[in-house]
Scaffold this active site. Structure first.
Site, mmCIF file in Angstrom:
data_model
loop_
_atom_site.group_PDB
_atom_site.id
_atom_site.type_symbol
_atom_site.label_atom_id
_atom_site.label_comp_id
_atom_site.label_asym_id
_atom_site.label_seq_id
_atom_site.Cartn_x
_atom_site.Cartn_y
_atom_site.Cartn_z
ATOM 1 C CG ASP A 106 -0.523 -0.275 8.365
ATOM 2 O OD1 ASP A 106 -1.431 0.577 8.296
ATOM 3 O OD2 ASP A 106 0.682 0.017 8.463
ATOM 4 C CG MET A 129 5.912 0.889 0.678
ATOM 5 S SD MET A 129 6.475 0.614 -1.000
ATOM 6 C CE MET A 129 4.934 0.808 -1.902
ATOM 7 N N GLY A 144 4.789 -6.344 6.024
ATOM 8 C CA GLY A 144 4.556 -7.343 7.073
ATOM 9 C C GLY A 144 3.064 -7.541 7.303
ATOM 10 C CB SER A 145 0.277 -5.121 7.624
ATOM 11 O OG SER A 145 0.854 -4.449 8.706
ATOM 12 C CB ALA A 154 11.588 -1.576 7.584
ATOM 13 N N GLY A 155 9.558 -0.067 4.870
ATOM 14 C CA GLY A 155 9.566 1.115 4.014
ATOM 15 C C GLY A 155 8.317 1.962 4.128
ATOM 16 C CE LYS A 158 0.749 1.418 4.501
ATOM 17 N NZ LYS A 158 1.387 2.642 4.952
HETATM 18 P P1 ATP Z 1 4.370 -0.127 8.655
HETATM 19 O O1 ATP Z 1 4.230 0.897 7.587
HETATM 20 O O2 ATP Z 1 3.144 -0.961 8.868
HETATM 21 O O3 ATP Z 1 5.038 0.347 9.905
HETATM 22 P P2 ATP Z 1 6.541 -1.075 7.155
HETATM 23 O O4 ATP Z 1 6.001 -1.236 5.793
HETATM 24 O O5 ATP Z 1 7.339 0.116 7.471
HETATM 25 O O6 ATP Z 1 5.354 -1.230 8.147
HETATM 26 P P3 ATP Z 1 7.233 -3.858 7.259
HETATM 27 O O7 ATP Z 1 7.881 -4.233 5.982
HETATM 28 O O8 ATP Z 1 5.836 -4.264 7.468
HETATM 29 O O9 ATP Z 1 7.413 -2.301 7.501
HETATM 30 O O10 ATP Z 1 8.146 -4.442 8.423
HETATM 31 C C1 ATP Z 1 8.505 -3.780 9.572
HETATM 32 C C2 ATP Z 1 9.261 -4.750 10.459
HETATM 33 O O11 ATP Z 1 8.398 -5.817 10.790
HETATM 34 C C3 ATP Z 1 10.458 -5.389 9.787
HETATM 35 O O12 ATP Z 1 11.619 -4.689 10.013
HETATM 36 C C4 ATP Z 1 10.491 -6.789 10.388
HETATM 37 O O13 ATP Z 1 11.403 -6.854 11.465
HETATM 38 C C5 ATP Z 1 9.116 -7.031 10.959
HETATM 39 N N1 ATP Z 1 8.344 -8.112 10.274
HETATM 40 C C6 ATP Z 1 7.574 -9.012 10.876
HETATM 41 N N2 ATP Z 1 6.999 -9.846 9.991
HETATM 42 C C7 ATP Z 1 7.397 -9.479 8.787
HETATM 43 C C8 ATP Z 1 7.126 -9.961 7.474
HETATM 44 N N3 ATP Z 1 6.332 -11.009 7.248
HETATM 45 N N4 ATP Z 1 7.697 -9.304 6.455
HETATM 46 C C9 ATP Z 1 8.494 -8.231 6.690
HETATM 47 N N5 ATP Z 1 8.784 -7.758 7.904
HETATM 48 C C10 ATP Z 1 8.249 -8.358 8.957
#
Ligand code: ATP
Length: 310
Positions: A146, A109, A112-113, A106-107, A19
């Site tokens: 999310d 986007m 993980g969700s 962790a971008g 997203k």
């Molecule tokens: P948000 O915007 O919801 O904070 P994000 O997009 O910044 O999330 P994600 O890629 O969802 O970040 O991951 C954040 C952290 O979650 C990662 O650094 C990782 O340690 C942890 N994590 C747990 N499960 C997963 C997964 N299935 N894929 C990626 N990261 C995961």
């Protein structure tokens, strides 16, 4: 309807989109530490594929572009989703969860969700639970604010902590360029910086101009209406990202915005060609090393493969 032999599948694969936040309004910090949000989310064509299969013990097997960054312990959101369902339905068997990751980690986007959402849908099929979409959305909300949106896809307005969703009227497609950074920014640190930088905040409400632009299917107006209340905090913590955003706009993007709590910067264009030109210019500028193109909106999580047992 004829009668079909119902043989449980051996494995189920679900494809799930990333997203981007077109608008993110952050209310004042609440006494419990959370912030009320009003956001507009769009599903974009960067996908993870999650496959679940019965296994002797619980395990996560990552693959794909960002495999090395995925935790394989109990903190993995896909594993947590599978275990939540198993618990809820008193299922004792364990699963192997394969994650083919193409969504930047962790971008901002919500990769993980997305994996958590995909796992709920895949397990529902594997175990033949027959859950309604509404059930899946509620379970997803338990896993994180999310997690419901990837089940819905398209373009939606999120309120509460972002998990209360309503589809938004949106016409047409836009072409995105995402500049991915490896300067990880933790979500709590960005919110803390946001609180530090501002004294007070109004009750959050998504921008009317954005909603009009979406209804009209007008990429130029959409580009102009992109907004993120967390941007000052993200730029304060990572000043180089402001430079990156400004460069993209100079190179012809119709608009630019930090996605979620960053550090991904999203640029909008109105055609594949424009997106390609923009990514070439950004790559040449050396301001971003990892550039991805995608279109939006796209569908939410979908089952893509259910191999028949032999
Ligand atoms: P948000 O915007 O919801 O904070 P994000 O997009 O910044 O999330 P994600 O890629 O969802 O970040 O991951 C954040 C952290 O979650 C990662 O650094 C990782 O340690 C942890 N994590 C747990 N499960 C997963 C997964 N299935 N894929 C990626 N990261 C995961």
């Amino acid at each position: 309807m004829g009668t079909m032999a119902v043989t449980p599948p051996e494995a189920v694969t679900v494809r799930v989109p990333a997203k981007v936040n077109l608008d993110l309004r952050v209310g004042p910090r609440r006494p419990d530490g959370y912030h009320d949000l009003a956001t507009v989310l769009q599903a974009v064509s960067l996908y993870d594929e999650v496959s679940v299969a019965r296994w002797d013990d619980w395990q996560v097997v990552p693959s794909g572009s960002y495999a090395a960054l995925i935790p394989t312990d109990d903190s993995n959101l896909a594993l947590r989703a599978a275990r939540l369902l198993a618990d809820r339905f008193q299922i004792t068997e364990a699963l192997s969860v394969r994650i083919d990751k193409d969504i930047p980690v962790a971008g901002g986007m919500a990769g993980g969700s997305a994996d958590a959402a995909a796992t709920l849908l895949a397990c529902d099929q594997l175990w033949g639970l027959g859950l309604e979409r509404e059930d899946l959305l509620l379970l997803a909300a338990e896993l994180g604010s999310d997690a419901p949106f990837p089940l819905l896809g398209g373009t939606a307005i999120g309120t509460g902590r972002g998990e209360q969703l309503a589809p938004a009227l949106a016409r047409g497609r836009v072409h995105w360029v995402f500049a991915i950074s490896d300067t990880g920014l933790s979500t709590p640190s960005v919110y803390a910086e946001c609180d530090r930088l501002r004294d007070d905040a109004p009750a959050p409400q998504v921008g009317a101009q954005l909603m009009t632009a979406l209804r009209a299917g007008d990429p130029k107006a959409l580009g102009a209406a992109l907004h993120n209340d967390l941007e000052p905090a993200v730029f304060s913590l990572r000043p180089g990202l402001r430079e990156l955003r400004d460069a993209g706009v100079e190179f012809g993007a119709l608009g630019a915005v930090v996605s979620g709590s960053g550090p991904t910067v999203a640029f909008v264009t109105d055609s594949r060609e424009a997106a390609l030109d923009l990514s070439v210019s950004l790559a040449a500028s050396d301001l971003s090393r990892d550039l991805r193109r995608a279109k939006g909106p796209v569908h939410g999580a979908q089952v893509v493969a259910v191999p028949r047992p032999d």
